[in-house]
Every structure is written in structure tokens, then in C-alpha cells.
Design a protein around this motif. Structure first.
Motif, PDB file in Angstrom:
ATOM      1  N   UNK A  53       0.829  -1.202   0.000  1.00  0.00           N
ATOM      2  CA  UNK A  53       0.000   0.000   0.000  1.00  0.00           C
ATOM      3  C   UNK A  53       0.871   1.263   0.000  1.00  0.00           C
ATOM      4  N   UNK A  54       1.970   1.204   0.758  1.00  0.00           N
ATOM      5  CA  UNK A  54       2.892   2.346   0.810  1.00  0.00           C
ATOM      6  C   UNK A  54       3.532   2.579  -0.564  1.00  0.00           C
ATOM      7  N   UNK A  55       3.984   1.498  -1.211  1.00  0.00           N
ATOM      8  CA  UNK A  55       4.571   1.620  -2.564  1.00  0.00           C
ATOM      9  C   UNK A  55       3.532   2.148  -3.550  1.00  0.00           C
ATOM     10  N   UNK A  56       2.294   1.677  -3.443  1.00  0.00           N
ATOM     11  CA  UNK A  56       1.225   2.143  -4.338  1.00  0.00           C
ATOM     12  C   UNK A  56       0.968   3.638  -4.115  1.00  0.00           C
TER      13      UNK A  56
ATOM     14  N   UNK B 205       3.756   5.539  -5.707  1.00  0.00           N
ATOM     15  CA  UNK B 205       3.597   5.559  -7.168  1.00  0.00           C
ATOM     16  C   UNK B 205       2.490   6.529  -7.575  1.00  0.00           C
ATOM     17  N   UNK B 206       1.395   6.535  -6.844  1.00  0.00           N
ATOM     18  CA  UNK B 206       0.289   7.457  -7.134  1.00  0.00           C
ATOM     19  C   UNK B 206       0.762   8.898  -6.937  1.00  0.00           C
ATOM     20  N   UNK B 207       1.525   9.136  -5.865  1.00  0.00           N
ATOM     21  CA  UNK B 207       2.059  10.475  -5.611  1.00  0.00           C
ATOM     22  C   UNK B 207       2.995  10.922  -6.735  1.00  0.00           C
ATOM     23  N   UNK B 208       3.881  10.007  -7.152  1.00  0.00           N
ATOM     24  CA  UNK B 208       4.792  10.328  -8.260  1.00  0.00           C
ATOM     25  C   UNK B 208       4.012  10.596  -9.550  1.00  0.00           C
TER      26      UNK B 208
END
Length: 118
Positions: free
Chosen positions: A15-18, A21-24
Motif C-alpha cells: 500500500x505504501x509503494x502504491x 507511485x500514485x504520488x509520483x
């Protein structure tokens, strides 16, 4: 329990990686929108400058032609004025002679309504 905790940890990491990625992706999208906006502004400014240049050329052509017309009218007016002044100078001597002839050639006559008093 350890496997459940490990599974939860994996889910949290995923969830943190997702989220990263969404933030980027959001940052990239914002950068692209900003870049597109700047490019559009530059294109608009270029188009505006081109149209302004065309307008200035058309305005100069129109004013230039009016300037030429005004110069032509002024030249024609000067010619007519010179012609009138020349005609006036030529006719002035003749008219003056006629007036002087009338004034100098006095022919005294008795007025027809004059009655001799008795």
C-alpha cells in the motif's frame, strides 16, 4: 499469527509503494500540465505577435494610402488656387481699365424727371 502479521506487513508495504507511485504519478501529471500550459502560453503569445504584426502592416497600408490621397488632394488644390490667382491677375487690369473709363468719361445729362422751375 506470525504469518498474519507478515501478510499484513506485506500489504502495508504494498500500500505504501502504491501510494508513492500514485504520488509520483500526480507530480508527473502536474509537471506535464504546467509544461503544457507554458507551451500554450508561448504559442498564444507567438500567435498574438503575428496578428499584431499583420494588423500594423494593414494599418500602415491604409494610413499610407490616406496620406497619398491627402497629398494628391492638396496638390490639386494648389494647382486650382494658382490657376484662379493667375486668372484674377490677368483680369484685374482689364476690369480696372473698364472701371476707370466709366469714372473718367463723365457725360453730364439732365435727369428726365427734372422740371425747370418757372
Amino acid at each position: 499469527m506470525a504469518s498474519q502479521t507478515q501478510g499484513i506487513q506485506q500489504l502495508l508495504q504494498a500500500e505504501k509503494r502504491a501510494a508513492e507511485k500514485v504520488g509520483e504519478a500526480r507530480k508527473r501529471k502536474a509537471r506535464r500540465l504546467k509544461q503544457a500550459k507554458e507551451e500554450a502560453q508561448a504559442e498564444i503569445e507567438q500567435y498574438r505577435l503575428e496578428r499584431e504584426k499583420e494588423f500594423q502592416q494593414k494599418q500602415q497600408a491604409a494610413l499610407g494610402s490616406q496620406g497619398n490621397l491627402s497629398a494628391e488632394v492638396e496638390a490639386q488644390t494648389r494647382k486650382k488656387l494658382q490657376a484662379m490667382q493667375g486668372g484674377q491677375a490677368r483680369g484685374k487690369d482689364r476690369v480696372l481699365r473698364q472701371l476707370l473709363t466709366i469714372v473718367w468719361d463723365v457725360k453730364p445729362q439732365i435727369h428726365p424727371n427734372y422740371r425747370v422751375a418757372a
